[in-house]
Motif scaffolding. Sequence first.
Motif, mmCIF file in Angstrom:
data_model
loop_
_atom_site.group_PDB
_atom_site.id
_atom_site.type_symbol
_atom_site.label_atom_id
_atom_site.label_comp_id
_atom_site.label_asym_id
_atom_site.label_seq_id
_atom_site.Cartn_x
_atom_site.Cartn_y
_atom_site.Cartn_z
ATOM 1 N N MET A 118 42.607 45.942 41.830
ATOM 2 C CA MET A 118 43.999 45.686 42.215
ATOM 3 C C MET A 118 44.052 44.771 43.450
ATOM 4 O O MET A 118 44.915 43.882 43.552
ATOM 5 C CB MET A 118 44.711 47.007 42.519
ATOM 6 C CG MET A 118 44.878 47.930 41.313
ATOM 7 S SD MET A 118 45.897 47.204 40.006
ATOM 8 C CE MET A 118 44.629 46.670 38.840
ATOM 9 N N LEU A 119 43.126 45.005 44.364
ATOM 10 C CA LEU A 119 43.083 44.171 45.559
ATOM 11 C C LEU A 119 42.736 42.728 45.200
ATOM 12 O O LEU A 119 43.329 41.777 45.735
ATOM 13 C CB LEU A 119 42.063 44.740 46.544
ATOM 14 C CG LEU A 119 41.947 44.048 47.908
ATOM 15 C CD1 LEU A 119 43.270 44.080 48.648
ATOM 16 C CD2 LEU A 119 40.862 44.710 48.754
ATOM 17 N N TRP A 120 41.808 42.534 44.264
ATOM 18 C CA TRP A 120 41.440 41.188 43.849
ATOM 19 C C TRP A 120 42.577 40.484 43.121
ATOM 20 O O TRP A 120 42.721 39.262 43.220
ATOM 21 C CB TRP A 120 40.192 41.220 42.963
ATOM 22 C CG TRP A 120 38.909 41.219 43.743
ATOM 23 C CD1 TRP A 120 37.939 42.159 43.740
ATOM 24 C CD2 TRP A 120 38.476 40.209 44.647
ATOM 25 N NE1 TRP A 120 36.918 41.817 44.590
ATOM 26 C CE2 TRP A 120 37.218 40.613 45.153
ATOM 27 C CE3 TRP A 120 39.015 39.007 45.082
ATOM 28 C CZ2 TRP A 120 36.509 39.854 46.069
ATOM 29 C CZ3 TRP A 120 38.299 38.250 46.000
ATOM 30 C CH2 TRP A 120 37.067 38.670 46.487
ATOM 31 N N LEU A 121 43.400 41.245 42.373
ATOM 32 C CA LEU A 121 44.556 40.628 41.720
ATOM 33 C C LEU A 121 45.529 40.066 42.751
ATOM 34 O O LEU A 121 46.105 38.989 42.563
ATOM 35 C CB LEU A 121 45.258 41.649 40.816
ATOM 36 C CG LEU A 121 44.531 42.022 39.523
ATOM 37 C CD1 LEU A 121 45.285 43.121 38.778
ATOM 38 C CD2 LEU A 121 44.360 40.794 38.633
ATOM 39 N N GLY A 122 45.720 40.803 43.850
ATOM 40 C CA GLY A 122 46.586 40.294 44.917
ATOM 41 C C GLY A 122 46.008 39.049 45.573
ATOM 42 O O GLY A 122 46.727 38.084 45.863
#
Length: 695
Positions: free
Chosen positions: A422-426
């Motif tokens: 999820m952090l990488w998607l941001g």
Amino acid sequence: MASGEDDDPVIEEIDVYLAKSLAEKLYLFQYPVRPSMSTYDDVNHLSAKIKPKQQKVELEMAINTLSPNYCRSKGEQIALNVDGTTYEETNTYSTKIMDKQTFTSIQATTNTSRFAAAVFRKGELHITPLQGILQLRPSFTYLDRADGKQREREAANEGGDSSQDEAEEDVKAITVRFSRPESEQARQRRVQSYEFLQRKQAEESWVHLHYHSLRDGRSEHERQYLYCQAMDASDNSELVKTPKEYLAMLMPPMAEEKIVRPTGPSNVLSMAQLRTLPLAEQIKTLMKNVKVMPFANLMGLLATGIDSTAVLRCIQQVALLVQGNWVVKSDVLYPKNTCSPHSGVPAELLCRGRDFVMWRFTLERWLLRKEVAAIIKLPPEDVKDFLEHMAVPRINRGWEFALPNDGNFIKKHPDVTHRQQMLWLGIQSKLEKVFNFNKDDFIPKNTPPQESVHVSGEQRLKAAQERARQSQTSLQHALLAKKREAPPGSDVQVKQEPLSDGEDGEQPMDTSSAAAAAASLNGGVNGYSGAGSPASEHANGTAPPAELRDFVVKTFKKDSVLTLSELKRLFNLHLASLPAGHGSALMAVSDRMLQDAILLSQCKQILVPFPPQSTAAPDEQKVFGVWETGDALDKHRRLLYELFSSNFRVRRKVIQTRLAQEFGDDLAKTDVDRLLKECCGSLSGWWYLKGTTQS
């Protein structure tokens, strides 16, 4: 003891007074290279100046040139070596003879608390503390100036003209380095270095003084301040110390020397020292030094018995998960308000570029540095640093992620893996806005995402080479066909059809034959490649962005001749200096678009014949020069380009002769100097176009 006191009776008691009027202004001058009987009291002092903070003094004294001990021929020779034959106001010796000498001071001691000047008068001793003790020695800086004059004369004789030296200085590469955040130990070493002390001495300005001789009235007036001005007993306190205390004040006991243990480098920390830090600091220190690490290795470096949950909580504050391994965050390596030690790029741009490299490694195991640099638009040194943090180079394959995929950690900690995804998607969404790309651009068509890791750099390199061969073959066929159609004896003028870029936007590899064919197809005349095609004929059917053309025009106003390699470097620095969110139209500029912008900016390519043994890269062999500016030197500039189209280096005499033959003798020497300074650089008596100097 009693008998001893009787044998050494007190003969006289003397009152001692402390004079403070000159306490912060009194210096003791020593002349260690001058006999004590030969004073400077009767020598004419021409000037005096001081740097109070550094306690540095310079005295300029006259030399008696009429003395029988003075060698006049030597004095004239020294003045000639220092000042030359011309007369200028800045000359050291205005009388053309060495008639003065300079004395500079050094501190004899830095601690003058035990030293004072004393005068005795009418049974009273008056002492004044010394501010400094300075030793004055003759200065020989005039020899340095003489050496400088000699080097200038030798350089002028070697190059044939002083303007050559100026032009050579203009093309010297300047390396700009920016300091890393330094530790306290490194700061102390820097402060104590000779270079730092010299710079500090140069920063303080001189205070000019008026010298008064020993028998001058002003000197006699100042000497009165050596006596205590407040003789009233109420203002003077008696010494109430005991003899033992007074002796201790005069000669304090020697302090024990502390044993200073040698310290290691500032970036080295033993495991014993590391484990004294809090857990979060331990993990941060390890990640800053190692850069990329599996979780199992991290647990092995920490003390036994530490809960893995606490370690996971701390590691997510300073690192990101890439292929099951932890890679240190960019803002940990590049804190705010810092910059690159290589190029000076701000930390914000470095973090953004490094995050893009990390994100790409979450998709595939292999990267090509050229592809990364084309997107993030940062200097090659910084891009190489990013890759070295987390990958290793493979010959003909690119850069491979440093560690194998840690599937065990992903299976064991699915919650942490999901949170990191999820952090990488941001991060991905932010990068897409900044660099103007889409994630699908980096995934091969009709290939599942998990298989994209098997696309190697070797395959991409082979594809690029194949496209280059196809482009070269098509150019040669077009040239042959046009020659067959042209009537005998006519000049061939072939308009170049735009070639489409590869599917991934890579430029074909340049070869010398392909470059020559491209120049011919583009209407090149007399060794120049012109801008014959309009902007609508760009490879993708659109003209170069107005911002790009504006940058090219401004750049060529500063430098009349540039290689493609140098222009790309300046363009990348320009992109790196833009604020976030600006210059989005310039993010996808290809080499061909940049060359089109050059040719549309009143510039042409100059086909300089590089020597066969030249190691210059293809981009360094593409030389462009300003063709039309509207000034009177345009025709001279074009003739200069013609000279260099037949030889990569030319003598100045040849250039001047050719200019005189074509345009007469009306061209002033200053115009020739300006022309050479704008377009050329010199080395060992030869002149080269800028960027083509063969060292």
